[in-house]
Design a protein around this motif. Structure first.
Motif, PDB file in Angstrom:
ATOM      1  N   LEU A   1       0.859  -1.170   0.000  1.00 47.88           N
ATOM      2  CA  LEU A   1       0.000   0.000   0.000  1.00 47.88           C
ATOM      3  C   LEU A   1       0.901   1.228   0.000  1.00 47.88           C
ATOM      4  O   LEU A   1       1.622   1.483   0.962  1.00 47.88           O
ATOM      5  CB  LEU A   1      -0.897   0.018   1.239  1.00 47.88           C
ATOM      6  CG  LEU A   1      -1.947  -1.071   1.316  1.00 47.88           C
ATOM      7  CD1 LEU A   1      -2.588  -1.101   2.695  1.00 47.88           C
ATOM      8  CD2 LEU A   1      -3.011  -0.856   0.265  1.00 47.88           C
ATOM      9  N   GLU A   2       0.874   1.969  -1.105  1.00 44.32           N
ATOM     10  CA  GLU A   2       1.599   3.233  -1.189  1.00 44.32           C
ATOM     11  C   GLU A   2       0.547   4.327  -1.119  1.00 44.32           C
ATOM     12  O   GLU A   2      -0.418   4.304  -1.877  1.00 44.32           O
ATOM     13  CB  GLU A   2       2.347   3.336  -2.516  1.00 44.32           C
ATOM     14  CG  GLU A   2       3.416   2.284  -2.708  1.00 44.32           C
ATOM     15  CD  GLU A   2       4.020   2.359  -4.092  1.00 44.32           C
ATOM     16  OE1 GLU A   2       5.031   3.053  -4.244  1.00 44.32           O
ATOM     17  OE2 GLU A   2       3.436   1.730  -4.992  1.00 44.32           O
ATOM     18  N   PHE A   3       0.736   5.288  -0.208  1.00 47.76           N
ATOM     19  CA  PHE A   3      -0.292   6.309  -0.050  1.00 47.76           C
ATOM     20  C   PHE A   3       0.300   7.618   0.451  1.00 47.76           C
ATOM     21  O   PHE A   3       1.425   7.670   0.942  1.00 47.76           O
ATOM     22  CB  PHE A   3      -1.389   5.825   0.903  1.00 47.76           C
ATOM     23  CG  PHE A   3      -0.919   5.555   2.294  1.00 47.76           C
ATOM     24  CD1 PHE A   3      -1.031   6.512   3.285  1.00 47.76           C
ATOM     25  CD2 PHE A   3      -0.368   4.331   2.619  1.00 47.76           C
ATOM     26  CE1 PHE A   3      -0.598   6.270   4.567  1.00 47.76           C
ATOM     27  CE2 PHE A   3       0.068   4.067   3.901  1.00 47.76           C
ATOM     28  CZ  PHE A   3      -0.044   5.032   4.888  1.00 47.76           C
ATOM     29  N   GLN A   4      -0.509   8.665   0.292  1.00 48.15           N
ATOM     30  CA  GLN A   4      -0.118   9.995   0.725  1.00 48.15           C
ATOM     31  C   GLN A   4      -1.335  10.680   1.328  1.00 48.15           C
ATOM     32  O   GLN A   4      -2.435  10.625   0.760  1.00 48.15           O
ATOM     33  CB  GLN A   4       0.413  10.786  -0.473  1.00 48.15           C
ATOM     34  CG  GLN A   4       0.973  12.122  -0.132  1.00 48.15           C
ATOM     35  CD  GLN A   4       1.639  12.758  -1.344  1.00 48.15           C
ATOM     36  OE1 GLN A   4       1.177  12.601  -2.473  1.00 48.15           O
ATOM     37  NE2 GLN A   4       2.716  13.478  -1.107  1.00 48.15           N
TER      38      GLN A   4
ATOM     39  N   PRO B   1       4.971  10.555   1.032  1.00 49.63           N
ATOM     40  CA  PRO B   1       4.400   9.260   0.660  1.00 49.63           C
ATOM     41  C   PRO B   1       4.904   8.168   1.601  1.00 49.63           C
ATOM     42  O   PRO B   1       6.056   8.190   2.033  1.00 49.63           O
ATOM     43  CB  PRO B   1       4.930   9.031  -0.762  1.00 49.63           C
ATOM     44  CG  PRO B   1       5.289  10.388  -1.260  1.00 49.63           C
ATOM     45  CD  PRO B   1       5.728  11.161  -0.061  1.00 49.63           C
ATOM     46  N   LYS B   2       4.018   7.242   1.934  1.00 49.65           N
ATOM     47  CA  LYS B   2       4.360   6.122   2.818  1.00 49.65           C
ATOM     48  C   LYS B   2       4.106   4.823   2.081  1.00 49.65           C
ATOM     49  O   LYS B   2       3.298   4.764   1.164  1.00 49.65           O
ATOM     50  CB  LYS B   2       3.501   6.167   4.084  1.00 49.65           C
ATOM     51  CG  LYS B   2       3.753   7.379   4.938  1.00 49.65           C
ATOM     52  CD  LYS B   2       2.911   7.346   6.185  1.00 49.65           C
ATOM     53  CE  LYS B   2       3.151   8.603   6.994  1.00 49.65           C
ATOM     54  NZ  LYS B   2       2.354   8.612   8.211  1.00 49.65           N
ATOM     55  N   GLU B   3       4.781   3.789   2.531  1.00 51.94           N
ATOM     56  CA  GLU B   3       4.614   2.467   1.933  1.00 51.94           C
ATOM     57  C   GLU B   3       4.515   1.429   3.039  1.00 51.94           C
ATOM     58  O   GLU B   3       5.294   1.437   3.978  1.00 51.94           O
ATOM     59  CB  GLU B   3       5.813   2.143   1.037  1.00 51.94           C
ATOM     60  CG  GLU B   3       5.718   0.786   0.381  1.00 51.94           C
ATOM     61  CD  GLU B   3       6.913   0.484  -0.502  1.00 51.94           C
ATOM     62  OE1 GLU B   3       7.625  -0.487  -0.192  1.00 51.94           O
ATOM     63  OE2 GLU B   3       7.124   1.215  -1.486  1.00 51.94           O
ATOM     64  N   ILE B   4       3.524   0.547   2.901  1.00 46.65           N
ATOM     65  CA  ILE B   4       3.341  -0.569   3.829  1.00 46.65           C
ATOM     66  C   ILE B   4       3.428  -1.849   3.010  1.00 46.65           C
ATOM     67  O   ILE B   4       2.769  -1.973   1.982  1.00 46.65           O
ATOM     68  CB  ILE B   4       1.961  -0.514   4.506  1.00 46.65           C
ATOM     69  CG1 ILE B   4       1.789   0.768   5.288  1.00 46.65           C
ATOM     70  CG2 ILE B   4       1.760  -1.721   5.394  1.00 46.65           C
ATOM     71  CD1 ILE B   4       0.380   0.931   5.825  1.00 46.65           C
TER      72      ILE B   4
ATOM     73  N   GLU C   1      -1.139  -0.210  10.924  1.00 49.67           N
ATOM     74  CA  GLU C   1      -1.102   0.895  11.875  1.00 49.67           C
ATOM     75  C   GLU C   1      -0.795   2.251  11.247  1.00 49.67           C
ATOM     76  O   GLU C   1      -1.209   3.278  11.764  1.00 49.67           O
ATOM     77  CB  GLU C   1      -0.125   0.605  13.012  1.00 49.67           C
ATOM     78  CG  GLU C   1       1.325   0.649  12.611  1.00 49.67           C
ATOM     79  CD  GLU C   1       2.259   0.284  13.748  1.00 49.67           C
ATOM     80  OE1 GLU C   1       1.818   0.225  14.909  1.00 49.67           O
ATOM     81  OE2 GLU C   1       3.442   0.049  13.460  1.00 49.67           O
ATOM     82  N   ALA C   2      -0.104   2.296  10.120  1.00 51.90           N
ATOM     83  CA  ALA C   2       0.248   3.572   9.490  1.00 51.90           C
ATOM     84  C   ALA C   2      -0.914   4.214   8.747  1.00 51.90           C
ATOM     85  O   ALA C   2      -0.872   5.390   8.417  1.00 51.90           O
ATOM     86  CB  ALA C   2       1.419   3.376   8.532  1.00 51.90           C
TER      87      ALA C   2
ATOM     88  N   ARG D   1      -9.295   0.324  11.342  1.00 52.17           N
ATOM     89  CA  ARG D   1     -10.143   0.005  12.489  1.00 52.17           C
ATOM     90  C   ARG D   1     -10.081  -1.485  12.739  1.00 52.17           C
ATOM     91  O   ARG D   1     -10.550  -2.274  11.925  1.00 52.17           O
ATOM     92  CB  ARG D   1     -11.575   0.434  12.231  1.00 52.17           C
ATOM     93  CG  ARG D   1     -11.717   1.945  12.304  1.00 52.17           C
ATOM     94  CD  ARG D   1     -13.167   2.379  12.234  1.00 52.17           C
ATOM     95  NE  ARG D   1     -13.332   3.799  12.376  1.00 52.17           N
ATOM     96  CZ  ARG D   1     -12.857   4.740  11.563  1.00 52.17           C
ATOM     97  NH1 ARG D   1     -12.126   4.396  10.529  1.00 52.17           N
ATOM     98  NH2 ARG D   1     -13.087   6.015  11.766  1.00 52.17           N
ATOM     99  N   ALA D   2      -9.467  -1.840  13.855  1.00 49.33           N
ATOM    100  CA  ALA D   2      -9.394  -3.238  14.290  1.00 49.33           C
ATOM    101  C   ALA D   2      -8.827  -4.151  13.200  1.00 49.33           C
ATOM    102  O   ALA D   2      -9.336  -5.224  12.949  1.00 49.33           O
ATOM    103  CB  ALA D   2     -10.756  -3.722  14.756  1.00 49.33           C
TER     104      ALA D   2
END
Length: 138
Positions: free
Chosen positions: A35-38, A51-54, A86-87, A92-93
């Motif tokens: 998941l790459e997102f901003q 930008p973050k990456e999970i 978590e990022a 939610r849960a």
């Protein structure tokens, strides 16, 4: 079947009480979901975070669902451990809801189907690891 790199653009609205939104890309590469997102402000999208990456191993995913109706289409990703998501601000849960644009609905449906097939294969492999066949029996 999952291609070498399958991806799906998504967004998440109403982040931080409606003051922000998330846009990103969900990719499936080998046995990982990326998941790459901003995160950006909801007013004009002028203020943007980095930008973050999970990276989430497919073995850590509990379920994948794609749901659509007349007005919306959503891709749901549920993991076994909350730490994996978590990022993402709207996690939610251990579940995140990704909004999909109308033009990407078919791709989302195909990706969810392919991911569910691969998840089933992984669960069978894990069961085989837990209960190996006794090859000494004749």
């Amino acid at each position: 079947m999952l291609t070498e790199r399958s991806n799906l653009p998504f967004s998440i609205e109403d982040v931080y009480a409606g003051f922000a939104k998330v846009s990103g890309i969900l990719s499936v590469v080998r046995d990982h979901v990326i998941l790459e997102f901003q995160v950006s402000d909801a007013i004009g999208g002028i203020v943007k975070g980095k930008p973050k990456e999970i990276r989430i191993p497919l073995r850590s995913i509990e379920s994948v669902q794609f749901k659509k109706n007349w007005f919306a289409a959503n891709f749901y990703l549920r993991v076994y451990r909350m730490k994996d998501l978590e990022a993402i601000p709207t996690n939610r849960a251990g579940e995140v809801k990704l909004s999909i644009q109308r033009k990407h609905r078919e791709r989302a449906l195909q990706l969810a189907s392919s991911m569910n097939l691969r998840l089933s294969e992984l669960r069978i492999e894990m069961m085989d690891e837990e209960f190996p066949e006794d090859s000494s029996e004749n």
